[in-house]
Design an enzyme around this catalytic site. Structure first.
Site, PDB file in Angstrom:
ATOM      1  NE  ARG A  62       3.114  -0.622  -6.827  1.00 51.31           N
ATOM      2  CZ  ARG A  62       2.751  -0.045  -7.975  1.00 51.31           C
ATOM      3  NH1 ARG A  62       2.889  -0.706  -9.106  1.00 51.31           N
ATOM      4  NH2 ARG A  62       2.259   1.172  -7.991  1.00 51.31           N
ATOM      5  CG  HIS A  66      -1.860  -2.257  -7.374  1.00 49.44           C
ATOM      6  ND1 HIS A  66      -1.795  -1.181  -8.233  1.00 49.44           N
ATOM      7  CD2 HIS A  66      -1.051  -1.933  -6.324  1.00 49.44           C
ATOM      8  CE1 HIS A  66      -0.992  -0.254  -7.726  1.00 49.44           C
ATOM      9  NE2 HIS A  66      -0.524  -0.694  -6.585  1.00 49.44           N
ATOM     10  CG  ASP A  67      -6.651  -9.170  -7.535  1.00 49.36           C
ATOM     11  OD1 ASP A  67      -7.532  -8.739  -8.319  1.00 49.36           O
ATOM     12  OD2 ASP A  67      -6.705 -10.292  -7.006  1.00 49.36           O
ATOM     13  N   GLY A  72     -12.014  -6.653  -4.202  1.00 52.48           N
ATOM     14  CA  GLY A  72     -11.602  -7.877  -3.533  1.00 52.48           C
ATOM     15  C   GLY A  72     -10.554  -8.670  -4.287  1.00 52.48           C
ATOM     16  CG  ASP A  74     -11.848  -9.894  -8.105  1.00 49.20           C
ATOM     17  OD1 ASP A  74     -10.735  -9.375  -8.351  1.00 49.20           O
ATOM     18  OD2 ASP A  74     -12.923  -9.285  -8.258  1.00 49.20           O
ATOM     19  CB  SER A  76     -10.581  -8.036 -11.263  1.00 51.77           C
ATOM     20  OG  SER A  76     -10.079  -7.265 -10.180  1.00 51.77           O
ATOM     21  CG  ASN A  94      -3.113  -0.794 -11.751  1.00 53.01           C
ATOM     22  OD1 ASN A  94      -2.515  -0.745 -10.680  1.00 53.01           O
ATOM     23  ND2 ASN A  94      -4.346  -1.263 -11.857  1.00 53.01           N
ATOM     24  N   PRO A 163      -4.122   3.699  -3.300  1.00 53.44           N
ATOM     25  CG  PRO A 163      -3.498   3.106  -1.148  1.00 53.44           C
ATOM     26  CD  PRO A 163      -3.884   2.512  -2.460  1.00 53.44           C
ATOM     27  CG  HIS A 193       6.813   0.715  -0.443  1.00 51.75           C
ATOM     28  ND1 HIS A 193       6.292   1.995  -0.502  1.00 51.75           N
ATOM     29  CD2 HIS A 193       6.053  -0.037  -1.287  1.00 51.75           C
ATOM     30  CE1 HIS A 193       5.256   2.004  -1.329  1.00 51.75           C
ATOM     31  NE2 HIS A 193       5.095   0.789  -1.815  1.00 51.75           N
ATOM     32  CB  THR A 194      11.436  -3.495   3.266  1.00 49.74           C
ATOM     33  OG1 THR A 194      12.787  -3.537   3.734  1.00 49.74           O
ATOM     34  CG2 THR A 194      10.912  -4.903   3.061  1.00 49.74           C
ATOM     35  CG  ASP A 241      15.519  -0.961   2.213  1.00 56.50           C
ATOM     36  OD1 ASP A 241      16.543  -0.279   2.388  1.00 56.50           O
ATOM     37  OD2 ASP A 241      15.226  -1.939   2.930  1.00 56.50           O
ATOM     38  CG  ASP A 249      15.968  -5.369   5.302  1.00 56.26           C
ATOM     39  OD1 ASP A 249      15.174  -4.489   4.877  1.00 56.26           O
ATOM     40  OD2 ASP A 249      17.157  -5.415   4.952  1.00 56.26           O
TER      41      ASP A 249
END
Length: 321
Positions: A62, A66-67, A72, A74, A76, A94, A163, A193-194, A241, A249
Site C-alpha cells: 500500500r 500511495h507513493d 510518480g 519517487d 516522496s 494517509n 482513491p 486487498h486480498t 479478505d 490469493d
C-alpha cells in the site's frame, strides 16, 4: 569544413548522451554492477519483517501504491514533515493509515551497508512491495530499476489523487486513468486487498448505511466497528479478505461475488457494472488475476519516475540530503 562537421557531431553526441542520461529508462539490471546483491538484501529484510508481522506485506504494498499515485514513484511518501516542509504522511488518505516506514528504514540501512549512496529509496520501496507479495504466496514480477528520489512532496496532490474508500466505480476508473492505468489494471490492483486490514472509519458507512452488502457480513463487522454515534472505534481493524487476510490469493474477488466487500469502493467492482465479468474471472482463476496483477504493478511502477540527474539518492529515506 570537415573540422566544422566533426565539431558539430561531437557537440551533438554530447547533447545526445546528456539527454539519454537525464531521460534514462528503467532497467532490471540497473544495479547489476554497482549493487549486485540488492535484491537478496531486500528479500531477506522483508522476510524478517513479515515473519514478525504478516500484515506488513500488505502495508508495504500500500505504501508503494500511495507513493506512485502522487507525482510518480519517487519515494516522496517517505519524507517526514519538518518545520519548513509539509510532506504527504498527514494527507487525509494517509493519516493513521499508511505504515511500514520503519521496515523501509531497515532495508535502506542494510542496503547502505553494502552499497553506500547507490540505491534510491524509490527503488527499495518498489522491490520491497514485490517481495511482500511473493512472500505471502502471490506472483513475482521483474522490477525495472533506476528511479531516483524526490526532493519534495505534495500533500495536496495526495489528497486529490488517492482513491477514497467511498469512491464509485466511475471515480475509481477515472483516478486510475489519470495515472495511465486502465480499468482492468484498476480491478487487478484492487486485488491487493486480498491481504491486509482496514480501519473501521473506512468501512463504517458501508456496513451501517448501504444495502449492497451481505447482511450477515455487515452484522459481523459491526461487532468491532461501533456506529457513528458512538464516537469510538475508528482505528479498530478488520480483514479486507475475510478468510485469508495473510495469504495473497483470489479470496477478495470471491468475497465480492457474495457481497462481502469490506469497503464501498471494494463492492463497487461487483455491483452490476463494467467490471463484474472480470471479477468473476479472477474469482475463478487465480492465475489470470496473478498475471494481470503483476503486469499492472510494473505499469504502476513506471509512473513518472525520476531518472538520470533528476532528484537524488537519499541517504535517509525520511529526509532529503
Amino acid at each position: 569544413m570537415a573540422s566544422i562537421v566533426i565539431q558539430f557531431f561531437a557537440i551533438f553526441s554530447v547533447i545526445f548522451l546528456f539527454a539519454c542520461a537525464t531521460n534514462a529508462q528503467l532497467s532490471p539490471s540497473f544495479y547489476s554492477s554497482t549493487c549486485p546483491n540488492l535484491q537478496g538484501i531486500v528479500r531477506n529484510a522483508m522476510r524478517q519483517a513479515i515473519s514478525r508481522e504478516p500484515r506488513m506485506g500488505a502495508s508495504i504494498l500500500r505504501l508503494f501504491f500511495h507513493d506512485c499515485f502522487v507525482n510518480g514513484c519517487d519515494a516522496s511518501v517517505l519524507l517526514d514533515d519538518t518545520a519548513s516542509f509539509t510532506g504527504e504522511k498527514n494527507a487525509f488518505p494517509n493519516q493513521n493509515s499508511i505504515r511500514g516506514f520503519e521496515v523501509i528504514d531497515t532495508v535502506k540501512s542494510n542496503v547502505e551497508a553494502a552499497c553506500s549512496g547507490i540505491v534510491s529509496c524509490a527503488d527499495i520501496l518498489a522491490l520491497a512491495a514485490r517481495e511482500g507479495v511473493l512472500l505471502l504466496g502471490g506472483p513475482s514480477w521483474t522490477v525495472p530499476l533506476g528511479r531516483r528520489d524526490a526532493r519534495t512532496a505534495s500533500q495536496s496532490t495526495a489528497n486529490s489523487n488517492l482513491p477514497p474508500p467511498t469512491a464509485s466505480l466511475s471515480s475509481l476508473i477515472s483516478l486510475f486513468a489519470a495515472q495511465g492505468l486502465n480499468a482492468r489494471d484498476m480491478t487487478a490492483l484492487s486485488g491487493a486487498h486480498t491481504i491486509g486490514q482496514a480501519r473501521c472509519s473506512s468501512f463504517r458507512t458501508h456496513i451501517y448505511n448501504e444495502t449492497n452488502i451481505n447482511p450477515n457480513f455487515a452484522t459481523l463487522r459491526k461487532r468491532t466497528c461501533p456506529g457513528p454515534a458512538s464516537g469510538t472505534g475508528d482505528n479498530n481493524l478488520a480483514p479486507l479478505d475475510i478468510l485469508s487476510p495473510n495469504r495473497f490469493d483470489n479470496g477478495y474477488f470471491q468475497d465480492l461475488l457474495v457481497r462481502r466487500g469490506l469497503m464501498h469502493s471494494d463492492q463497487e467492482l461487483f455491483n452490476g457494472g463494467s467490471q463484474d465479468s472480470l471479477v468473476r474471472l479472477y474469482s475463478n482463476n487465480f492465475r489470470a488475476f496473478a498475471n494481470d496483477f503483476a503486469n499492472a504493478m510494473v505499469k504502476m511502477g513506471n509512473i513518472s519516475p525520476l531518472t538520470g540527474s533528476n532528484g537524488e539518492i537519499r541517504t535517509n529515506c525520511r529526509v532529503i540530503n
